[in-house]
Design a protein around this motif. Sequence first.
Motif, short mmCIF file in Angstrom:
data_model
loop_
_atom_site.label_atom_id
_atom_site.label_comp_id
_atom_site.label_asym_id
_atom_site.label_seq_id
_atom_site.Cartn_x
_atom_site.Cartn_y
_atom_site.Cartn_z
N GLN A 222 0.83 -1.21 0.00
CA GLN A 222 0.00 0.00 0.00
C GLN A 222 0.86 1.26 0.00
O GLN A 222 0.60 2.20 -0.76
N ALA A 223 1.90 1.28 0.83
CA ALA A 223 2.77 2.46 0.92
C ALA A 223 3.49 2.72 -0.40
O ALA A 223 3.62 3.87 -0.84
N MET A 224 3.97 1.65 -1.04
CA MET A 224 4.65 1.81 -2.33
C MET A 224 3.71 2.39 -3.38
O MET A 224 4.07 3.32 -4.11
N LEU A 225 2.50 1.86 -3.44
CA LEU A 225 1.55 2.34 -4.45
C LEU A 225 1.14 3.79 -4.17
O LEU A 225 1.06 4.60 -5.10
N GLU A 226 0.89 4.12 -2.93
CA GLU A 226 0.50 5.49 -2.59
C GLU A 226 1.61 6.49 -2.94
O GLU A 226 1.33 7.63 -3.34
N LYS A 227 2.86 6.06 -2.80
CA LYS A 227 3.99 6.94 -3.12
C LYS A 227 4.10 7.19 -4.62
O LYS A 227 4.35 8.32 -5.05
N TRP A 228 3.88 6.15 -5.43
CA TRP A 228 4.19 6.25 -6.86
C TRP A 228 2.99 6.48 -7.77
O TRP A 228 3.16 6.83 -8.94
N LEU A 229 1.78 6.33 -7.28
CA LEU A 229 0.60 6.57 -8.13
C LEU A 229 0.59 7.98 -8.73
O LEU A 229 0.25 8.15 -9.90
N PRO A 230 0.94 9.03 -7.96
CA PRO A 230 0.97 10.38 -8.57
C PRO A 230 1.90 10.48 -9.77
O PRO A 230 1.61 11.20 -10.73
N GLU A 231 3.01 9.74 -9.73
CA GLU A 231 3.95 9.78 -10.85
C GLU A 231 3.35 9.12 -12.09
O GLU A 231 3.54 9.60 -13.22
N PHE A 232 2.62 8.04 -11.89
CA PHE A 232 1.98 7.38 -13.03
C PHE A 232 0.88 8.27 -13.62
O PHE A 232 0.67 8.28 -14.83
N ARG A 233 0.19 9.00 -12.78
CA ARG A 233 -0.84 9.93 -13.29
C ARG A 233 -0.19 11.00 -14.16
O ARG A 233 -0.74 11.39 -15.19
N GLN A 234 0.95 11.50 -13.74
CA GLN A 234 1.63 12.55 -14.52
C GLN A 234 2.09 12.03 -15.87
O GLN A 234 2.26 12.80 -16.81
N GLU A 235 2.29 10.71 -15.98
CA GLU A 235 2.68 10.10 -17.26
C GLU A 235 1.46 9.78 -18.11
O GLU A 235 1.57 9.14 -19.15
N ASN A 236 0.28 10.25 -17.65
CA ASN A 236 -0.98 10.04 -18.38
C ASN A 236 -1.32 8.56 -18.56
O ASN A 236 -1.95 8.17 -19.56
N ARG A 237 -0.92 7.75 -17.59
CA ARG A 237 -1.31 6.35 -17.62
C ARG A 237 -2.80 6.25 -17.31
O ARG A 237 -3.31 6.89 -16.41
N SER A 238 -3.50 5.42 -18.06
CA SER A 238 -4.92 5.24 -17.82
C SER A 238 -5.22 3.95 -17.07
O SER A 238 -6.35 3.74 -16.61
N TYR A 239 -4.22 3.09 -16.92
CA TYR A 239 -4.46 1.77 -16.39
C TYR A 239 -3.19 1.24 -15.73
O TYR A 239 -2.11 1.36 -16.29
N LEU A 240 -3.29 0.70 -14.52
CA LEU A 240 -2.15 0.14 -13.81
C LEU A 240 -2.58 -1.17 -13.16
O LEU A 240 -3.51 -1.19 -12.34
N THR A 241 -1.92 -2.27 -13.52
CA THR A 241 -2.29 -3.58 -13.01
C THR A 241 -1.29 -4.03 -11.96
O THR A 241 -0.09 -4.12 -12.22
N VAL A 242 -1.80 -4.32 -10.77
CA VAL A 242 -0.98 -4.80 -9.66
C VAL A 242 -1.35 -6.26 -9.41
O VAL A 242 -2.47 -6.56 -8.97
N ALA A 243 -0.44 -7.17 -9.73
CA ALA A 243 -0.71 -8.61 -9.60
C ALA A 243 -0.12 -9.12 -8.29
O ALA A 243 1.04 -8.87 -7.98
N ILE A 244 -0.94 -9.85 -7.54
CA ILE A 244 -0.53 -10.43 -6.27
C ILE A 244 -0.54 -11.94 -6.43
O ILE A 244 -1.59 -12.52 -6.75
N GLY A 245 0.61 -12.57 -6.26
CA GLY A 245 0.69 -14.00 -6.53
C GLY A 245 1.07 -14.85 -5.33
O GLY A 245 2.00 -14.50 -4.59
N CYS A 246 0.35 -15.96 -5.14
CA CYS A 246 0.75 -16.99 -4.20
C CYS A 246 0.90 -18.29 -4.99
O CYS A 246 0.92 -18.26 -6.21
#
Length: 282
Positions: A222-246
């Motif tokens: 959660q902390a990593m995503l909260e830190k870097w989401l603003p940067e992805f928005r500035q790159e005009n990304r419309s979609y970000l997939t976070v895969a969690i694997g077990c």
Amino acid sequence: MQLILISGLSGSGKSVALRSLEDAGFFCVDNLPATMLPEAVALYHDYGYSHIAISVDTRSHQTLGALPLEMDKLRAAGIDVRLIFFEAKQGVLVKRFSETRRSHPLSGMGLSLEECIEMEMELLASVAEQGIRMDTSELSANTLKSWVRQLVESDSSRLTLMFQSFGFKHGVPLDADFVFDVRCLPNPHYIPELRPLTGKDQPIIDYFAGEPKVAEMIADIQAMLEKWLPEFRQENRSYLTVAIGCTGGQHRSVFIAETLARRFTREQVLLRHRQLQRTGCD
């Protein structure tokens, strides 16, 4: 006007997606050269269509290089343009072609099926970068239809954050932007009464509530995503997939994906559990 462009590898589910959009009320066109997009869209607009879906793929590969420019022109005209790119693992594609006994669109070039798939991947590499990627290797046709409709109904002006659980023993999703491995966490699979359940069931939720390492892992992601989401928005990304694997994609990854989705309610969030779906996309 909303324009959904469908592209991707042959056998990856493009036809299923197009039929799904047609059922949802879209005017659908299969296999249109990229250079004809502006004229076709203008014509359909004059006919009164406001929701259009068009397939653009290697059957008209000579025009694929023009696709990014044509998309920019349409967006500049005020059209909501989205490209969904479908793909699947090579072994899955080979199996699908063998089962349906269809010929590959590039088979006329004297290539083997494997060579056709590899060439198509090369031809479409630049197109994949333009769109929202969807790995259909483990999807049923019904699941694919559902996921496509979710994408179409999302707000394209906002970044969509996708949380997807999966099992490593079934392979890493091709469409993941971030992959988090949670196999180091306690596994309820080894508790007989918990084994048949999933990470969405209350006994599993209660089990993980008593495991501090699980809470710590979730907090770190959660902390990593909260830190870097603003940067992805500035790159005009419309979609970000976070895969969690077990290991199997049934317990740990499902629980963590569900928990993260609830913690990002201020974002536009979609949630998928790959291994909880019936496999076998047509």
